[in-house]
Write an enzyme that holds these catalytic residues in place. Structure first.
Site, PDB file in Angstrom:
ATOM      1  N   ASP A   1     -65.414  19.013 -50.470  1.00 23.89           N
ATOM      2  CA  ASP A   1     -65.856  19.959 -51.150  1.00 23.89           C
ATOM      3  C   ASP A   1     -67.729  20.453 -50.568  1.00 23.89           C
ATOM      4  O   ASP A   1     -68.191  21.866 -51.276  1.00 23.89           O
ATOM      5  CB  ASP A   1     -65.728  20.404 -52.521  1.00 23.89           C
ATOM      6  CG  ASP A   1     -63.852  20.755 -52.299  1.00 23.89           C
ATOM      7  OD1 ASP A   1     -63.620  20.779 -50.979  1.00 23.89           O
ATOM      8  OD2 ASP A   1     -63.512  20.809 -53.831  1.00 23.89           O
TER       9      ASP A   1
ATOM     10  N   LYS B   1     -68.473  20.732 -45.553  1.00 23.95           N
ATOM     11  CA  LYS B   1     -67.574  20.749 -44.527  1.00 23.95           C
ATOM     12  C   LYS B   1     -67.469  21.862 -43.493  1.00 23.95           C
ATOM     13  O   LYS B   1     -67.705  21.472 -42.242  1.00 23.95           O
ATOM     14  CB  LYS B   1     -66.669  19.507 -43.829  1.00 23.95           C
ATOM     15  CG  LYS B   1     -66.876  18.027 -45.135  1.00 23.95           C
ATOM     16  CD  LYS B   1     -66.510  17.215 -45.502  1.00 23.95           C
ATOM     17  CE  LYS B   1     -64.897  17.860 -46.312  1.00 23.95           C
ATOM     18  NZ  LYS B   1     -65.089  18.172 -47.599  1.00 23.95           N
TER      19      LYS B   1
ATOM     20  N   GLY C   1     -59.668  21.503 -48.050  1.00 25.93           N
ATOM     21  CA  GLY C   1     -59.873  22.937 -47.992  1.00 25.93           C
ATOM     22  C   GLY C   1     -61.379  23.356 -47.333  1.00 25.93           C
ATOM     23  O   GLY C   1     -61.448  23.203 -48.131  1.00 25.93           O
ATOM     24  N   HIS C   2     -61.392  23.601 -46.507  1.00 21.94           N
ATOM     25  CA  HIS C   2     -62.214  23.817 -45.300  1.00 21.94           C
ATOM     26  C   HIS C   2     -63.199  25.499 -45.253  1.00 21.94           C
ATOM     27  O   HIS C   2     -62.073  25.559 -44.627  1.00 21.94           O
ATOM     28  CB  HIS C   2     -62.404  23.017 -43.962  1.00 21.94           C
ATOM     29  CG  HIS C   2     -62.225  21.599 -44.389  1.00 21.94           C
ATOM     30  ND1 HIS C   2     -62.666  20.945 -43.430  1.00 21.94           N
ATOM     31  CD2 HIS C   2     -62.696  20.739 -45.738  1.00 21.94           C
ATOM     32  CE1 HIS C   2     -62.171  19.732 -43.809  1.00 21.94           C
ATOM     33  NE2 HIS C   2     -62.011  19.608 -45.176  1.00 21.94           N
TER      34      HIS C   2
ATOM     35  N   GLN D   1     -62.266  15.412 -47.066  1.00 20.55           N
ATOM     36  CA  GLN D   1     -62.282  14.880 -48.510  1.00 20.55           C
ATOM     37  C   GLN D   1     -63.349  14.247 -48.452  1.00 20.55           C
ATOM     38  O   GLN D   1     -64.198  14.684 -47.774  1.00 20.55           O
ATOM     39  CB  GLN D   1     -62.137  13.835 -48.865  1.00 20.55           C
ATOM     40  CG  GLN D   1     -60.059  14.216 -49.271  1.00 20.55           C
ATOM     41  CD  GLN D   1     -58.855  14.351 -48.207  1.00 20.55           C
ATOM     42  OE1 GLN D   1     -58.844  13.858 -47.048  1.00 20.55           O
ATOM     43  NE2 GLN D   1     -58.831  15.596 -48.462  1.00 20.55           N
TER      44      GLN D   1
HETATM   45  P1  GDP Z   1     -65.492  21.438 -47.671  1.00 20.92           P
HETATM   46  O1  GDP Z   1     -64.123  21.651 -48.557  1.00 20.92           O
HETATM   47  O2  GDP Z   1     -66.417  20.351 -47.590  1.00 20.92           O
HETATM   48  O3  GDP Z   1     -65.024  22.273 -46.716  1.00 20.92           O
HETATM   49  O4  GDP Z   1     -66.100  22.765 -48.604  1.00 20.92           O
HETATM   50  P2  GDP Z   1     -64.881  23.664 -49.620  1.00 20.92           P
HETATM   51  O5  GDP Z   1     -65.177  24.848 -48.207  1.00 20.92           O
HETATM   52  O6  GDP Z   1     -63.980  23.365 -50.181  1.00 20.92           O
HETATM   53  O7  GDP Z   1     -66.178  24.419 -50.786  1.00 20.92           O
HETATM   54  C1  GDP Z   1     -67.477  24.957 -50.259  1.00 20.92           C
HETATM   55  C2  GDP Z   1     -67.988  26.689 -50.747  1.00 20.92           C
HETATM   56  O8  GDP Z   1     -69.367  26.345 -50.562  1.00 20.92           O
HETATM   57  C3  GDP Z   1     -67.278  26.967 -49.452  1.00 20.92           C
HETATM   58  O9  GDP Z   1     -66.685  28.316 -50.688  1.00 20.92           O
HETATM   59  C4  GDP Z   1     -67.943  27.466 -48.980  1.00 20.92           C
HETATM   60  O10 GDP Z   1     -68.113  29.369 -48.329  1.00 20.92           O
HETATM   61  C5  GDP Z   1     -69.175  27.205 -50.011  1.00 20.92           C
HETATM   62  N1  GDP Z   1     -70.704  27.338 -49.047  1.00 20.92           N
HETATM   63  C6  GDP Z   1     -71.093  26.642 -48.203  1.00 20.92           C
HETATM   64  N2  GDP Z   1     -72.484  26.159 -48.153  1.00 20.92           N
HETATM   65  C7  GDP Z   1     -72.886  27.494 -48.644  1.00 20.92           C
HETATM   66  C8  GDP Z   1     -74.441  27.177 -50.042  1.00 20.92           C
HETATM   67  O11 GDP Z   1     -75.302  26.694 -48.533  1.00 20.92           O
HETATM   68  N3  GDP Z   1     -74.440  28.384 -50.138  1.00 20.92           N
HETATM   69  C9  GDP Z   1     -73.325  29.055 -50.913  1.00 20.92           C
HETATM   70  N4  GDP Z   1     -73.353  29.391 -52.256  1.00 20.92           N
HETATM   71  N5  GDP Z   1     -72.155  28.661 -50.570  1.00 20.92           N
HETATM   72  C10 GDP Z   1     -71.514  27.702 -50.003  1.00 20.92           C
HETATM   73  P1  IMO Z   2     -62.475  18.490 -48.962  1.00 23.03           P
HETATM   74  O1  IMO Z   2     -62.079  17.893 -47.302  1.00 23.03           O
HETATM   75  C1  IMO Z   2     -62.216  17.774 -53.142  1.00 23.03           C
HETATM   76  C2  IMO Z   2     -58.891  14.822 -54.209  1.00 23.03           C
HETATM   77  C3  IMO Z   2     -57.817  15.522 -55.392  1.00 23.03           C
HETATM   78  C4  IMO Z   2     -57.651  14.652 -56.547  1.00 23.03           C
HETATM   79  C5  IMO Z   2     -57.817  13.208 -55.487  1.00 23.03           C
HETATM   80  C6  IMO Z   2     -56.622  12.815 -54.803  1.00 23.03           C
HETATM   81  O2  IMO Z   2     -61.810  19.912 -48.858  1.00 23.03           O
HETATM   82  O3  IMO Z   2     -63.621  18.030 -49.400  1.00 23.03           O
HETATM   83  P2  IMO Z   2     -54.926  13.814 -52.605  1.00 23.03           P
HETATM   84  O4  IMO Z   2     -53.352  14.920 -52.989  1.00 23.03           O
HETATM   85  O5  IMO Z   2     -55.459  13.657 -51.807  1.00 23.03           O
HETATM   86  O6  IMO Z   2     -53.816  12.759 -52.948  1.00 23.03           O
HETATM   87  O7  IMO Z   2     -55.566  13.444 -54.388  1.00 23.03           O
HETATM   88  O8  IMO Z   2     -58.657  13.228 -54.240  1.00 23.03           O
HETATM   89  N1  IMO Z   2     -58.579  15.893 -53.249  1.00 23.03           N
HETATM   90  C7  IMO Z   2     -59.929  16.511 -53.053  1.00 23.03           C
HETATM   91  N2  IMO Z   2     -61.077  16.486 -54.278  1.00 23.03           N
HETATM   92  N3  IMO Z   2     -61.394  18.017 -52.164  1.00 23.03           N
HETATM   93  C8  IMO Z   2     -61.015  18.120 -50.991  1.00 23.03           C
HETATM   94  O9  IMO Z   2     -60.477  17.989 -50.271  1.00 23.03           O
HETATM   95  C9  IMO Z   2     -59.810  16.788 -51.452  1.00 23.03           C
HETATM   96  N4  IMO Z   2     -58.546  15.996 -51.260  1.00 23.03           N
HETATM   97  C10 IMO Z   2     -58.035  16.096 -52.497  1.00 23.03           C
HETATM   98  O10 IMO Z   2     -58.352  16.710 -56.848  1.00 23.03           O
HETATM   99  O11 IMO Z   2     -58.806  14.168 -57.142  1.00 23.03           O
HETATM  100 MG    MG Z   3     -63.016  21.864 -49.922  1.00 19.35          MG
END
Ligand code: GDP
Ligand code: IMO
Ligand code: MG
Length: 424
Positions: A13, A16, A40-41, A222
């Site tokens: 998270d 990415k 969840g990207h 991840q």
């Molecule tokens: P990922 O799994 O690495 O793609 O990240 P996620 O999408 O799960 O979580 C990142 C969250 O932060 C999302 O809601 C993005 O829209 C948000 N986000 C990304 N970059 C920034 C930033 O620079 N500032 C803020 N405030 N939010 C951001």
């Molecule tokens: P993105 O790509 C954050 C965590 C779960 C749990 C562990 C194992 O959005 O960054 P799993 O379901 O993979 O067997 O769970 O990994 N986990 C993540 N945490 N971002 C993710 O994906 C994750 N995908 C799995 O919360 O701790």
């Molecule tokens: Mg994510």
């Protein structure tokens, strides 16, 4: 630029989705190399927000072909609903998506076993998407691959064998009801029809594309500290999000990789259980969660929050070979008077030389912090590094120095235009 790997450097998270989407503007191909719908990207375009679980984050640039590599485990239901969602939003998927014939399938019993194991024995805090059980079958050599769908008889035979075993486990160990094999066969045959056009030998496709000089982004899911080999085992996911995973997960050689880009938040978060040395279970953590909207993009769970951990990041930079560092969510720290970075770990009064990956040791260490003055101003409209407040520049330079990776890009908001590139 043959292959650029873009990966999460912390516990997932990191942002990415935003970074891959932005950099896809100049790419021909974006390829996911591991994980599944546990990811969840998030990609924000204007006032629209999309969350991708299986499809690569290059989908929003029409010129990009998106590849789901052999290292990914595919849940048909999740894939089909994601394709439909994008199409409904006016994004063309047909002719732009390729799925590896060697990718493994997630079956309903994988999800069922994932959830049951969480409730009974292994409490990892998984996403419940069947990831662990699907990779177990892959490594047991009993997994069902996309290619198996192409031949009805092979598929039915493999499935029957698997279900026989799963039914034993489900009924005898967990007291659950039996799975109906025939219903499952027809369900997956339907799935085959809907994805047939996307299936190919993606390793060969990438090889040919690289020979033609195409620009490829390998997108990790991840994060490095959730890597099954290098993360905080057993509190990890079941694949290799680290840079090495890109080669096995796509079928490309290490010699094709040009660059490794690590994405890190300006602080840390973690979802699920496991050690988290800089976690702040207090007002600071609450504030990071509220301001940063730190709730899982896949499960909606509140993310655990804490300060930036330079020790963990140094380790991540080392195992991934991070050549460029991207720092996201710097804006979340706007209102803090004081900001901290963990610059060392102590165990029994002694400084540790490196990041311990065993969970028990990590739980016992005491983080050593360095404090920085906050900038107390909004960064939402900052466009260049020079426009950043002096305190923010100081924070970034220390963070990059301790991480041993040169800073390349700073994100100050979820939108594409809220990004500051440094001179490369
Ligand atoms: P990922 O799994 O690495 O793609 O990240 P996620 O999408 O799960 O979580 C990142 C969250 O932060 C999302 O809601 C993005 O829209 C948000 N986000 C990304 N970059 C920034 C930033 O620079 N500032 C803020 N405030 N939010 C951001
Ligand atoms: P993105 O790509 C954050 C965590 C779960 C749990 C562990 C194992 O959005 O960054 P799993 O379901 O993979 O067997 O769970 O990994 N986990 C993540 N945490 N971002 C993710 O994906 C994750 N995908 C799995 O919360 O701790
Ligand atoms: Mg994510």
């Amino acid at each position: 630029m043959p292959v650029q790997i873009i990966l999460g450097a912390q516990w997932g998270d990191e942002g990415k989705g935003k970074v891959v989407d932005m950099l896809s503007e100049h790419a021909d191909i974006v390829a996911r190399y591991q994980g599944g719908a546990n990811a969840g990207h998030t990609v924000c375009i204007g006032d629209k927000q999309y969350v991708l679980h299986l499809l690569p984050s290059g989908m929003f640039h029409e010129q990009c072909t998106c590849v789901i590599g052999n290292g990914v485990v595919i849940d048909p239901t999740a894939l089909i609903s994601e394709i439909r969602q994008l199409e409904e939003a006016g994004i063309r998927v047909r002719g732009r998506l390729l799925i590896s014939h060697n990718a493994h399938l997630i079956m309903p019993y994988h999800k069922q076993l994932d959830v049951i194991r969480e409730q009974t024995s292994a409490r990892i805090g998984t996403t419940g998407r069947g990831i662990g059980p699907a990779y177990i079958d892959k490594f047991m050599r009993s997994g069902i691959r996309i290619v198996d769908l192409l031949d009805r008889e092979t598929f039915a035979n493999k499935l029957k064998r698997n279900i026989e075993e799963k039914n034993q486990i489900l009924t005898r160990v967990y007291g659950e009801t039996r799975i109906d094999v025939d219903a499952l066969i027809s369900e997956y045959q339907e799935f085959d029809k809907s994805i047939d056009e996307y299936i190919t030998d993606t390793s060969l496709y990438l090889h040919q594309a690289l020979q033609q000089g195409k620009r490829v982004i390998a997108e990790g899911a991840q994060g490095a500290l959730l890597d099954v080999d290098h993360g905080t085992y057993p509190f990890v996911t079941s694949s290799n999000p680290t840079s090495g995973g890109a080669c096995t997960g796509l079928g490309i050689p290490p010699t094709a990789v040009n660059e490794v880009i690590g994405v890190a938040k300006a602080y840390c978060t973690r979802v699920g259980h496991g050690p988290f040395p800089t976690e702040q279970e207090n007002e600071v953590g609450e504030r990071l969660r509220t301001v940063g909207h730190e709730f899982g993009a896949t499960t909606g769970r509140p993310r655990r929050c804490g300060w930036y951990d330079a020790v963990a990041m140094q380790y991540s930079a080392r195992i991934n070979g991070i050549q460029r560092l991207v720092v996201t969510k710097l804006d979340v720290l706007n209102d803090f008077d004081e900001i901290r970075i963990c610059i060392g770990y102590e165990l029994h009064g002694k400084r540790l030389r490196s990041f311990p990956t065993d969970a028990a040791t990590l739980e016992r260490i005491t983080p050593v912090y360095e404090s920085f003055e906050g900038w107390k101003t909004s960064l939402a409209d900052v466009k260049t590094y020079d426009q950043l407040p002096r305190q923010a520049q100081a924070y970034l330079s220390v963070l990059s120095r301790y991480t041993h990776a040169p800073l390349w890009l700073v994100s100050v908001g979820p939108r594409r235009d809220q990004s500051i590139f440094l001179q490369s």
